[in-house]
Design an enzyme around this catalytic site. Structure first.
Site, PDB file in Angstrom:
ATOM      1  N   GLU A 122       0.959  -1.255  -0.047  1.00 48.41           N
ATOM      2  CA  GLU A 122      -0.010   0.121   0.167  1.00 48.41           C
ATOM      3  C   GLU A 122       0.716   1.172   0.163  1.00 48.41           C
ATOM      4  O   GLU A 122       1.716   1.341   0.948  1.00 48.41           O
ATOM      5  CB  GLU A 122      -0.765  -0.011   1.272  1.00 48.41           C
ATOM      6  CG  GLU A 122      -1.879  -1.081   1.294  1.00 48.41           C
ATOM      7  CD  GLU A 122      -2.856  -0.683   2.454  1.00 48.41           C
ATOM      8  OE1 GLU A 122      -4.357  -1.119   2.138  1.00 48.41           O
ATOM      9  OE2 GLU A 122      -2.636  -0.172   3.578  1.00 48.41           O
ATOM     10  N   CYS A 123       0.795   2.078  -1.058  1.00 46.30           N
ATOM     11  CA  CYS A 123       1.303   3.460  -1.137  1.00 46.30           C
ATOM     12  C   CYS A 123       3.048   3.255  -1.016  1.00 46.30           C
ATOM     13  O   CYS A 123       3.562   2.836  -1.744  1.00 46.30           O
ATOM     14  CB  CYS A 123       0.714   4.382  -0.165  1.00 46.30           C
ATOM     15  SG  CYS A 123       1.198   6.187  -0.425  1.00 46.30           S
ATOM     16  N   GLY A 124       3.496   3.624   0.238  1.00 45.47           N
ATOM     17  CA  GLY A 124       4.820   3.369   0.423  1.00 45.47           C
ATOM     18  C   GLY A 124       5.364   1.938   0.091  1.00 45.47           C
ATOM     19  O   GLY A 124       6.347   1.743  -0.401  1.00 45.47           O
ATOM     20  N   ILE A 161       5.406   1.378  -3.621  1.00 44.51           N
ATOM     21  CA  ILE A 161       6.598   1.889  -4.266  1.00 44.51           C
ATOM     22  C   ILE A 161       7.904   1.273  -3.912  1.00 44.51           C
ATOM     23  O   ILE A 161       8.591   0.943  -4.986  1.00 44.51           O
ATOM     24  CB  ILE A 161       6.771   3.313  -3.600  1.00 44.51           C
ATOM     25  CG1 ILE A 161       5.810   4.434  -4.093  1.00 44.51           C
ATOM     26  CG2 ILE A 161       8.279   3.718  -3.947  1.00 44.51           C
ATOM     27  CD1 ILE A 161       5.856   5.928  -3.115  1.00 44.51           C
ATOM     28  N   THR A 182      -1.291  -1.031  -4.385  1.00 44.32           N
ATOM     29  CA  THR A 182      -2.327   0.292  -4.559  1.00 44.32           C
ATOM     30  C   THR A 182      -1.604   1.383  -3.947  1.00 44.32           C
ATOM     31  O   THR A 182      -0.728   1.375  -2.969  1.00 44.32           O
ATOM     32  CB  THR A 182      -3.513   0.016  -4.011  1.00 44.32           C
ATOM     33  OG1 THR A 182      -3.377  -0.195  -2.651  1.00 44.32           O
ATOM     34  CG2 THR A 182      -4.264  -1.216  -4.577  1.00 44.32           C
TER      35      THR A 182
END
Length: 436
Positions: free
Chosen positions: A327-329, A332, A427
């Site tokens: 999720e997010c970080g 990435i 995501t």
């Protein structure tokens, strides 16, 4: 029976968090059991609440959660003496199009639960006008009741007297006034407050805030303004499907943005959670059947993550046979590369083709409604998920198959679709609840 208040303000940055923490600790020091909540999708404040009270705090979100889910979560206040719910942004600030039980505004929770509002007002650069603002907030929405005011950052005794007189004339109680230079500000960074677990002196900061607030605020009057409230004792978990039976969860300073209610819901459904630290060069538990990388601040630790070969090898090996979700970080880090704020390129794990950059920061903020085009851990293709996105990264490349059709709260499609490759999915939004 608990007494209850929701602490809000006309805008962000006025001092809601500091006052919430100070009051929570001050009342705890008096021997009261204090239960905190956070209105809205904030990952960081609940950890500070927990540090102040010794009791776990969770998020309440009227856009993403059904009323019954919110009622399940607030039932943890059944045995408390005092409930303090911290609002987000301004009291009535939410999205334009309502979600499942509201717009996400703190006022939604105040009205839904019947909790009166303790307003924090910063009268810097004004005097009597502060009373007009408070009166407008008091009268704006039927069903939302104002308990009173705490003034913050008051310039002088004369300044305080001018504001107090105007508020009293408007029939609004003033519980106290904090001086402008009171040293009770908590450290911040680009996504909000520095996280509680990163601050070795967090208890000292909260204790000092409690001392100053106790000197300048009438704690007895605040307590008397809180309404008597008797929550029903119900199951506390929200209806969220865990991503697996045995979940390996990345957890350290780079991966810490996890909604507490999500972890509770997973455990309540029978899931087992083991944690590992990518920053310590650890990999996921080999006996787990799914790996979950939450958000956080990977951009601050990109060099360490890039050089931690044991973590990267273990994650790649895990993903050969089992699902890995970010999720997010976390998303990435599942990508190929991250460019940091100094324009330095760091190689990430390469489980997905995503490449991101923080060299030119651009804020992405808002609620997200996603319809999955393919399965992700815990959810089938076609599932609708509600979440929240908050980051400053820019997508350089997102070449893999999109994971979902993602829209903002107004129904506009966004580019941050997430992606999937093999057993890896990711995501940019943080999951809050399943839609239904």
């Amino acid at each position: 029976m608990a007494r209850s208040l929701i602490i809000s303000a006309p805008a962000s940055g006025v001092g809601k968090t500091t006052l919430t923490l100070a009051l929570a600790r001050a009342y705890r020091d008096r021997g009261l059991k204090v239960q905190c909540f956070k209105s809205g999708p904030d990952y960081i404040d609940p950890a500070f609440h927990t540090a102040a009270t010794g009791r776990a705090s969770v998020n309440l979100d009227s856009w993403a959660m059904h009323r019954e889910a919110i009622e399940r979560l607030v039932s943890r206040g059944t045995d408390a003496d005092l409930v303090l719910a911290e609002g987000s942004m301004g009291l009535f600030d939410g999205v334009a199009v309502p979600g499942v039980s509201g717009t996400g505004a703190s006022a939604d929770i105040a009205e839904m639960m019947g909790w009166p509002v303790l307003l924090v007002i910063d009268p810097s650069g004004q005097a009597q006008t502060a009373a007009a603002i408070a009166a407008g907030l008091r009268d704006f929405r039927a069903g939302v009741r104002l308990a009173g005011i705490v003034l913050n950052r008051v310039a002088s005794a004369r300044h305080e007297e001018l504001v107090r007189r105007a508020l009293t004339a408007a029939g609004i109680a003033v519980f106290g006034a904090l001086p402008r230079h009171a040293a009770i500000t908590l450290p911040k960074r680009h996504l909000g407050l520095v996280q509680a677990e990163e601050q070795a002196e967090v208890n000292g900061l909260i204790a000092e805030a409690a001392r100053i607030v106790s000197e300048h605020v009438d704690l007895d009057a605040v307590l008397q303004s809180a309404c008597a409230w008797s929550p029903q004792l119900v199951a506390r978990s929200v209806n969220v499907t865990p991503p697996g039976q045995r979940i390996a969860l990345a957890r350290d300073a780079a991966f810490s943005f996890v909604y507490p209610h999500m972890l509770e819901a997973w455990r309540a459904a029978g899931a087992e959670i083991s944690t590992f630290s990518p920053l310590a060069d650890e990999g996921p538990d080999a006996s787990a059947d799914v790996c979950w990388l939450p958000g956080g601040y990977p951009e601050l630790y990109a060099g360490r993550l890039a050089s931690n070969t044991r973590f990267r090898r273990a994650l790649k090996s895990f993903a050969e046979t089992r699902p890995v979700h970010g999720e997010c970080g976390g998303y990435i880090v599942l990508g190929t590369a991250l460019t940091d704020a100094n324009d330095a390129l760091h190689e990430m794990t390469g489980l997905l083709g995503l490449e991101t950059s923080f060299a030119q920061r651009r804020m992405h903020l808002g609620y997200r409604l996603a319809k999955l085009a393919a399965p992700m851990p815990g959810h089938k293709a076609g599932a609708c998920l509600r979440g929240h996105e908050f980051h400053y990264s820019t997508i350089v490349s997102q070449p893999d198959t999109p994971l979902a059709i993602v829209r903002d709260a107004t129904g506009v499609t966004v580019a941050e679709t997430g992606s999937r490759r093999g057993h890896a999915t990711g995501t940019f939004f943080h999951l809050i609840a399943e839609d239904r």
